[in-house]
Design an enzyme around this catalytic site. Structure first.
Site, mmCIF file in Angstrom:
data_model
loop_
_atom_site.group_PDB
_atom_site.id
_atom_site.type_symbol
_atom_site.label_atom_id
_atom_site.label_comp_id
_atom_site.label_asym_id
_atom_site.label_seq_id
_atom_site.Cartn_x
_atom_site.Cartn_y
_atom_site.Cartn_z
ATOM 1 N N PRO A 177 0.812 -1.226 0.000
ATOM 2 C CA PRO A 177 0.000 0.000 0.000
ATOM 3 C C PRO A 177 0.837 1.265 0.000
ATOM 4 O O PRO A 177 1.789 1.403 0.782
ATOM 5 C CB PRO A 177 -0.827 -0.138 1.282
ATOM 6 C CG PRO A 177 -0.982 -1.613 1.451
ATOM 7 C CD PRO A 177 0.334 -2.201 0.991
ATOM 8 N N CYS A 178 0.469 2.208 -0.877
ATOM 9 C CA CYS A 178 1.294 3.394 -1.075
ATOM 10 C C CYS A 178 0.928 4.611 -0.224
ATOM 11 O O CYS A 178 1.772 5.509 -0.077
ATOM 12 C CB CYS A 178 1.272 3.797 -2.552
ATOM 13 S SG CYS A 178 -0.360 4.253 -3.175
ATOM 14 N N PRO A 179 -0.292 4.732 0.352
ATOM 15 C CA PRO A 179 -0.610 5.952 1.095
ATOM 16 C C PRO A 179 0.408 6.355 2.160
ATOM 17 O O PRO A 179 0.630 7.559 2.364
ATOM 18 C CB PRO A 179 -1.981 5.617 1.724
ATOM 19 C CG PRO A 179 -2.615 4.692 0.737
ATOM 20 C CD PRO A 179 -1.471 3.839 0.242
ATOM 21 N N PHE A 219 3.469 6.506 1.961
ATOM 22 C CA PHE A 219 4.644 7.128 1.348
ATOM 23 C C PHE A 219 4.281 8.136 0.256
ATOM 24 O O PHE A 219 5.164 8.763 -0.314
ATOM 25 C CB PHE A 219 5.544 6.034 0.756
ATOM 26 C CG PHE A 219 5.835 4.924 1.729
ATOM 27 C CD1 PHE A 219 6.794 5.087 2.710
ATOM 28 C CD2 PHE A 219 5.118 3.745 1.681
ATOM 29 C CE1 PHE A 219 7.045 4.076 3.633
ATOM 30 C CE2 PHE A 219 5.367 2.722 2.595
ATOM 31 C CZ PHE A 219 6.331 2.894 3.575
#
Length: 287
Positions: A34-36, A38
Site C-alpha cells: 500500500p502506497c498511502p 509514502f
C-alpha cells in the site's frame, strides 16, 4: 481478480492472516505494498502509518523463501525522509538471503499513457547465483490520452469526440485510487484535476457512460477509460460498484510495467533452472 482469473486459486483475505509457509519455495512473491504511507498525496507517515505492510512482506519472504521477490510502491518511497526505513527494508530482505535492488521506473516508458513513476524492488535469492537487470523500456512510446480513449469517448456517437481527442495530445497525469479514508470516485486533489482539465477532462467525478451525441463541455472518464489508461485489457471487469472499481484501478501497478519486470525475472529464473538442472514451473508463482 476472481472475475478475471476464475481458473486461479484466488484467496481474498487480510494479508495479516495469510500463512506463507505452505507456499515455501515458490518461484516468485510479488506484491504492491500500500502506497498511502509514502505518497505525497498523503501525510507520509511511513512506518508509523497503520497501512504500511512492508513488515508483512518481510514476514512472507521469510515464510515462503521464494526464488525471487518483486515489491512495488510510489515514488515518494525514495524521499529523503524515508532513507533509514528504506535501508531497513532492503537490509531485512538481504539478511533473509537475497540480493536486493531498487529502481524508479516510469510507466510511460512501457507504453502506459500516464505519468506514473513507480519504485520497484527486485530481490533474487543469493544461492541462485542469478544476476538481475531491469527492463529499460522505451521513452516516448506511450500514446496520448486522445489516441488511447478516442473510441471509448465516441462510443455513444459524441459529436465532439474527434476534436476532443486531437486536443488531448499528452499522456495523463497519475491516476489516483484513494482509500476508504478518501471520498467518492474522482481524479484526485485540485492540482491533479487541473492537469486533467488541460486534457479536456473533468476530474471532479467519474461518469457511468461515455458522452451522449449532443454533449457539451468537458467529459468525465468512465471506470473503463481509467482501466485502459492504466494498461488493463478491455476484457477486464472491476465489479458493479463504481467507487470500489475506481479505487482498484487507480491503486494498481500498471500491468504492462509489471509484465516487463516479471518477464525479466522469468528469464533469470529459467536461466537459473537450466544452470542447476532444476524443474520448477513458473505456473507456481504467487502474484
Amino acid at each position: 481478480m476472481k472475475l478475471n482469473r476464475p481458473e486461479w486459486n484466488v484467496i481474498c483475505a487480510d494479508v495479516h492472516d495469510f500463512d506463507g509457509k505452505p507456499y515455501r519455495g515458490v518461484d516468485l512473491l510479488a506484491g504492491g505494498v500500500p502506497c498511502p504511507p509514502f505518497s505525497i498525496a498523503g501525510k507520509q507517515l511511513g512506518k508509523d502509518d497503520e497501512r504500511d505492510l512492508f513488515p508483512e512482506a518481510i514476514r512472507l519472504i521469510k515464510e515462503m523463501e521464494p526464488r525471487a521477490v518483486m515489491l512495488e510502491n510510489v515514488r515518494g518511497f525514495l524521499d529523503a525522509g524515508f532513507d533509514d526505513y528504506r535501508e531497513h527494508i532492503l537490509k531485512s530482505i538481504e539478511i533473509l538471503g537475497y540480493n536486493a535492488q531498487i529502481k524508479l521506473l516510469n510507466a510511460s516508458d512501457f507504453a502506459v499513457p500516464q505519468l506514473r513513476p513507480r519504485v520497484v524492488i527486485v530481490a533474487m535469492r543469493k544461492d541462485e547465483n542469478i544476476s538481475f537487470s531491469y527492463s529499460k523500456g522505451e521513452p516516448g512510446c506511450a500514446p496520448t490520452v486522445g489516441e488511447t480513449l478516442y473510441d471509448l469517448m465516441a462510443e455513444n456517437k459524441w459529436e465532439g469526440a474527434k476534436l476532443w481527442a486531437k486536443s488531448a495530445n499528452k499522456i495523463a497525469p497519475t491516476l489516483v485510487g484513494g482509500s476508504k479514508k478518501h471520498g467518492g470516485s474522482d481524479l484526485g486533489p485540485v492540482r491533479a484535476r487541473k492537469a486533467w482539465g488541460e486534457l479536456g477532462i473533468d476530474g471532479r467525478g467519474v461518469a457511468d457512460a461515455a458522452p451522449e451525441p449532443d454533449f457539451e463541455g468537458m467529459p468525465r472518464l468512465t471506470s473503463r477509460m481509467m482501466a485502459r489508461i492504466q494498461g488493463f485489457p478491455d476484457t477486464w471487469t472491476f465489479g458493479k460498484k463504481k467507487t470500489a472499481a475506481c479505487r482498484m484501478i487507480g491503486n494498481a501497478f500498471p500491468p504492462p510495467v509489471a509484465q516487463a519486470v516479471e518477464e525479466k525475472i522469468k528469464e533469470c529464473l529459467e536461466n537459473g533452472c537450466l544452470n542447476s538442472e532444476c524443474e520448477i514451473s513458473l505456473s507456481r508463482a504467487v502474484v
